[in-house]
Write an enzyme that holds these catalytic residues in place. Structure first.
Site, PDB file in Angstrom:
ATOM      1  N   GLU A 152      -7.972  16.911   6.677  1.00 51.19           N
ATOM      2  CA  GLU A 152      -8.931  18.013   7.126  1.00 51.19           C
ATOM      3  C   GLU A 152      -7.983  18.714   8.388  1.00 51.19           C
ATOM      4  OE1 GLU A 152     -13.111  17.359   9.053  1.00 51.19           O
ATOM      5  OE2 GLU A 152     -13.296  18.287   6.876  1.00 51.19           O
TER       6      GLU A 152
ATOM      7  N   ASP B 216       0.991  -1.158  -0.039  1.00 53.61           N
ATOM      8  CA  ASP B 216       0.127   0.090  -0.052  1.00 53.61           C
ATOM      9  C   ASP B 216       0.896   1.337  -0.007  1.00 53.61           C
ATOM     10  OD1 ASP B 216      -2.161   1.518   0.566  1.00 53.61           O
ATOM     11  OD2 ASP B 216      -1.863   1.770   2.649  1.00 53.61           O
TER      12      ASP B 216
ATOM     13  N   ASP C 113      -4.560   6.297  -4.799  1.00 52.49           N
ATOM     14  CA  ASP C 113      -4.549   7.703  -5.161  1.00 52.49           C
ATOM     15  C   ASP C 113      -4.343   7.790  -6.383  1.00 52.49           C
ATOM     16  OD1 ASP C 113      -4.168   8.906  -2.665  1.00 52.49           O
ATOM     17  OD2 ASP C 113      -1.993   8.351  -2.629  1.00 52.49           O
TER      18      ASP C 113
END
Length: 1111
Positions: A545, A426, A732
């Site tokens: 965020e 990953d 991605d």
């Protein structure tokens, strides 16, 4: 604490997509039917109807055995092994007259071996039982009646109980949320133990029960819940609740799952719906797939081969014995008079020679059973457990920052670590830190941020050009900022033009103010204010965020308080240059999802203006700009492309003003859509949001960096030198994955890229047509054509390495049965493979394809819940104990804290374990064949009469004690070279990749070497013969010495010839060390290049290319 001083807050339409009143739909009509028959009487434990349903209790057991089943089940597990079952049969036969030795001497070794294995299993199960005991005895407050709550163990909970769970506690069962410390009965839940996600989920009770806020209110609380039966679906729940003669529909929004944690909420009240093994998390728990190493599977084959040899020896001896026995009586003359054939009942009776041969065959099976190493399995288990202890206690794989050592969760695969051919990794959280840093931004068409990313640094090294960022030269050898050196985690921004309040002097200071206001407002983060220091920290749904809110805070726009209807932040007033407090009314949150690719909030500012603030991906945001909102579009697009090339994640920020009429019309549609429970609910919501998220005014773009973990490029380089291929499977987008590939040395300058994607004009035209069948057909043909073209390119390029890059859409078609073989051939021929936009299922399917298609050992490594399928599918699953929860770790075979530790795990421990286990098994077979051969040769001299050559106890203890301990010591402590040389010369690892130490040629070589021993004739009175006859005789010691030399000389001659003319890799390293050439760079490099395949990735390959260009 911003949310710590909980107040009674009123419900607002902040709850966007997830919250709202439930309505009855088609699912609820099934209540009472098959699969929906559960009835729960809440708070009525004393009522007869409440006890009429025999639901499971809340005791959870993860152990393999119980005290009652341990003995029979464990014995069954042991005798499933063919060798153990064989020895059980021979042990039973040893009580008959067929046995050539005493029964006790035959049974005792079996008891020792089986007992040792059972003790090991018992200890492991006891450890699991201790964990179960800790969980089952946790305490929770339960309503006992009269409005009084008392502490009770989890295991004593029953369906229908009302419980009170407080902040930061786990939910003890699947609960129906009744109310919370908030007046509108919402609560925040962390589901990290369920799905690996660290972001908080919002839950809300029914309005009917939201007013119950005190313990005493439950004195008269009664309700009846009818719902679905226990099932494994985490995200669905269908039921109804009858309360105060009214019926209410229930949804997943009211269900709190066991093992979730209550966060940012003082307390909740809930009714127990599912307990114990009926809970959804336990229903989802499946046993990890049984994994066995290739060496272990081959060992089973060798055992079967030895069984064949054993039966063949017994058969040949019995045939010979039958023929000789039939001829034993020649008239009155007895050829073997010492056997007393005239007095024999059956064993030596010449008149019943066929029956005698059959009995002899059974006796021979008992006598030659020592060919089979009875203690091999238990010895290997002991060795593997000790090897895992070495791995767990390796200080070089201990991550001090997080206090996490390596942890081998299974001992079955230690030697497999030394045979890995392909690593499937990953990216986010595995190669990178998954700890985002705000590093750059583009505001009003101006680029800000002077930080240098690792990708930029790598690109500059590739091109050899000086690194210039915003007009300033950056040194290429400057060390990268590590998380530990950052003053503020998540913030790595440097630009004197806008820091420290200097943004007010910029030409577009008003746009900058709106930009950072948007970052401070447009999110779902929850502030946590330390009441002593005043410092604000944030709980955010994602690291991205959190980085945005932290950046806004550091640049003067500090979000510090949230209620259900307001957002408060501090900012610098450009006129007075004083910090002022702003409070905006929060009206709606339009949440982010993968389809929308954006998030918006609608707020009313302190001047009464209605604003829609939006942030999202460039692919959807630029199309939503108004004609008068594109002033900075060209420059912003240019900056976004530069940021993507630098390996940064980008988001576009924009806003618009709304009129009261526009908002009123939108809010009516949106409220109706979010409260709908029809099948087209999502479509209705999308329609409502599409109408308002348009005509935006562009502010700028953000860029955050997910930094590479420390040591990743160096680790990949060493693994590549070891001949291991590395694939990256990531969700991605392609540009980001490619740039990360360059940064971590998977890709390099000059490497040709085969890119398979579905972005051709034909595909786009087919997608506009909307016919799914046509789209599928055209896409499949396109992928097939691109794969065949790639194979042709691969065939034409015999020397230049190639990289294969494929996106998720294309991968879906490449994995079809009629294409996947060709795709695998192309991928295996490439030096690097990167799969972008991969779903969790695709990761698992690619792993299975590589494992089954190549037939070689695969290793998968990941850190998130989306990697679980990949980890379980691979031969070896490595979990990174990072920030995405423990789901990957719990599903892995071995857990490590950082990717860089994979280098030592494979090149050092993997090499040692493979070599030790291989040599140990070969030695076991060698010593048993030596022993079995002497017994057989003695039988040949004794006319195959079934008489043992050795004392009973010597026969029994030979395997269990006399020869096992040296073999175990070899398997635990043997080192051909030190750890330093294992890392300095990665080519050593290729012994495992090529399986040079456990191939059939070597195994048979060890077996044939066993025939160098000389047989002797010793009576059963071995002790007396040894003491009275052999010890005083010099010839005995001469012969003994001669036997040892005769047995070892062939082996040493073979090793000498091999070392001189055909040295193995470890032999080469030993010669380097012996001759003192370990510090000679040219000589060492020459040895390094003797590789199974040319190193085509990593900075070592890049250096070699540069040297070739220079020459």
């Amino acid at each position: 604490m911003g949310t710590g001083r909980k107040r009674r807050l009123h419900l607002s339409n902040i709850y966007s997509f997830k919250c709202g009143r439930n309505r009855f739909d088609d699912d609820h009509s099934q209540i009472g039917g098959p699969g929906f028959s559960r009835v729960v009487y809440c708070n009525e434990s004393g009522v007869s109807e409440a006890g009429s349903h025999s639901y499971s209790d809340n005791y959870v057991r993860s152990t393999k055995y119980t005290p009652m089943t341990f003995l029979p089940k464990s014995l069954f597990e042991q005798f499933r092994r063919v060798a153990n079952f064989y020895f059980l049969v021979t042990g039973i036969l040893s009580f008959t007259e067929l046995a050539p030795y005493s029964a006790v001497s035959a049974i005792l070794p079996l008891i020792v071996v089986i007992g040792a294995t059972m003790v090991k299993e018992g200890i492991e199960d006891w450890q699991r039982q201790k964990q179960d005991h800790e969980v089952n005895n946790r305490k929770v407050k339960v309503h006992r009646g009269g409005g009084v709550f008392e502490s009770r163990e989890w295991k004593n909970l029953r369906v229908g109980d009302v419980v009170k769970v407080e902040k930061d506690e786990f939910f003890p069962a699947d609960l129906l949320l009744l109310s919370s410390s908030y007046e509108d009965a919402v609560c925040y839940v962390e589901t990290m133990n369920l799905d690996g996600e660290t972001n908080l989920k919002l839950k809300q009770s029914l309005d009917a029960t939201s007013t119950i806020h005190n313990d005493s209110d439950f004195n008269n609380f009664r309700a009846t819940v009818k719902c679905e039966d226990p099932n494994a679906s985490l995200y669905t729940f269908v039921g109804t609740m009858e309360y105060q003669d009214q019926q209410y529909a229930l949804s997943p929004q009211q269900l709190l799952l066991r093992d979730s944690k209550l966060r940012n909420t003082d307390y909740i009240y809930g009714a127990v719906i599912f307990t114990g093994h009926d809970t959804k998390v336990i229903q989802n728990s499946t046993e990890a797939p049984s994994k066995r190493s290739g060496i272990e599977r081959r060992m089973d084959t060798i055992i079967y081969f030895l069984f064949f040899i054993l039966f063949l020896m017994a058969f040949l001896g019995s045939v010979y014995f039958g023929v000789v026995t039939k001829r034993d009586l020649d008239g009155d003359r007895q050829k073997r008079w010492y056997l007393g054939p005239d007095r024999a009942k059956i064993f030596f009776d010449p008149n019943r020679a066929p029956a005698a041969a059959i009995y002899h065959f059974l006796t021979a099976l008992l006598l030659y059973s020592y060919l089979i190493p009875i203690s091999l399995y238990v010895s290997i288990e002991i060795v593997k457990v000790l090897q895992t202890i070495f791995i767990n206690n390796d200080i070089h794989m201990y991550y001090e920052e997080a206090d996490k050592p390596a942890h081998a969760r299974t001992s079955n695969l230690t030697e497999e670590l030394g045979q890995v051919d392909t690593i499937l990794s990953d990216k986010t959280g595995t190669l990178t830190c998954n700890s985002m840093e705000f590093i750059k931004c583009s505001v009003a068409g101006t680029a800000y941020g002077r930080g240098v990313t690792e990708v930029e640094r790598a690109m500059a090294k590739r091109t050899g050009s000086p690194l210039i960022v915003n007009g300033r030269d950056q040194l290429l050898d400057e060390p990268n900022d590590d998380d530990s050196t950052l003053s503020v985690k998540g913030y790595n921004f440097e630009d004197e033009r806008i820091t420290n309040g200097y943004w007010i002097h910029e030409p577009h200071s008003d746009v900058i103010q709106k930009f950072f206001r948007l970052l401070a407002i447009c999110h779902t983060a929850i502030p946590d204010v330390d009441e002593e220091t005043g410092k604000v920290t944030y709980e955010a749904e994602s690291p991205d965020e959190a980085a945005f809110v932290i950046a806004a805070r550091e640049l003067g726009f500090e979000f510090y308080k949230r209620t259900q209807t307001t957002v408060s932040f501090m900012e610098l007033n450009p006129v007075t240059k004083q910090r002022v407090e702003r409070t905006y009314e929060l009206l709606n949150v339009l949440e982010f999802n993968s389809a929308r690719k954006r998030m918006s909030v609608i707020v009313r500012d302190d001047a009464g203006k209605l604003l829609l603030l939006c942030k999202g991906a460039d692919s959807v945001m630029f199309d939503r700009l108004a004609k008068n909102g594109r002033e900075f579009e060209e420059n912003t697009k240019e900056h976004v492309n530069e940021y993507a090339d630098a390996g940064l994640r980008t988001l576009i920020l924009a806003y618009r003003e709304l009129t009261e009429e526009e908002y009123k019309e939108f809010n009516e549609k949106f409220t109706e859509a979010k409260n709908s429970v029809s099948a087209d609910r999502d479509e209705l919501i999308d329609e409502a949001t599409e109408e308002v998220e348009k005509d935006l005014i562009l502010l700028g773009a953000t860029a955050v960096e997910d930094k590479l973990q420390k040591g990743v490029p160096e680790c990949i380089d060493k693994l590549a030198q070891a001949g291991i291929k590395i694939w990256v499977l990531t969700g991605d987008k392609m540009e980001t994955a490619i740039n990360i590939g360059f940064a971590c040395s998977l890709l390099r300058q000059g490497m040709k890229q085969i890119i398979i994607t579905l972005e051709s004009p034909e595909i786009i035209a087919a997608e506009k047509g909307g016919d799914k069948a046509v789209i599928s057909k055209v896409s499949k043909e396109s992928v097939k054509t691109q794969i065949l073209a790639g194979k042709a390119q691969l065939s034409a390029s015999t020397t230049d390495p190639l990289a294969l890059i494929i996106d998720g859409k294309s991968l879906a078609y490449a994995l079809h049965d009629d294409i996947k073989g060709t795709f695998l051939e192309l991928a295996v021929g490439c030096a690097s493979v990167i799969c972008c936009r991969s779903s969790p299922k695709q990761k698992a399917l690619v792993t299975r394809l590589v494992k089954e298609g190549t037939g070689k050992t695969t290793l998968a490594i990941g850190d998130g819940a989306n990697d679980v399928g990949m980890l379980q599918e691979a031969d070896i699953g490595i979990g990174i104990s990072g920030v995405e929860g423990m789901q990957a770790v719990m599903s892995s075979d071995i857990a490590i804290a950082q990717f860089r530790y994979l280098e030592r795990l494979l090149l050092v421990h993997g090499h040692w374990c493979y070599r030790r286990i291989s040599s140990m098994i070969c030695y076991f077979f060698y010593k048993n064949i030596v022993f079995g051969t002497t017994v057989f040769l003695y039988e040949a001299y004794a006319s195959f009469s079934g008489q043992p050559a050795y004392n009973d106890w010597y026969l029994s203890l030979y395997n269990v004690f006399f020869t096992s301990l040296p073999a175990i010591a070899l398997g635990v402590f043997d080192q051909d070279v030190s750890a330093r040389f294992c890392l300095k010369f990665p080519l050593l690892y290729q012994e495992g990749v090529q399986n040079t130490l456990f191939r059939w040629r070597r195994i048979f070589g060890w077996m044939l070497n066993a025939y160098g021993a000389m047989p002797t004739s010793i009576s059963t009175d071995a002790y007396k013969v040894f003491v009275e006859t052999l010890v005083p005789a010099p010839s005995y010691w001469v012969v003994t010495l001669y036997v040892v030399i005769a047995a070892l000389v062939p082996y040493f001659c073979y090793k000498a010839v091999q070392m001189r003319f055909f040295p193995a890799y470890h032999g080469m390293i030993q010669w380097i060390r012996y001759e003192g050439n370990t510090d000679d760079p040219e000589y060492v490099n020459m040895v390094r290049q003797r590789s199974i395949r040319t190193t085509t990735v990593g900075f070592t390959a890049r250096k070699r290319d540069n040297l070739w260009l220079i020459s």
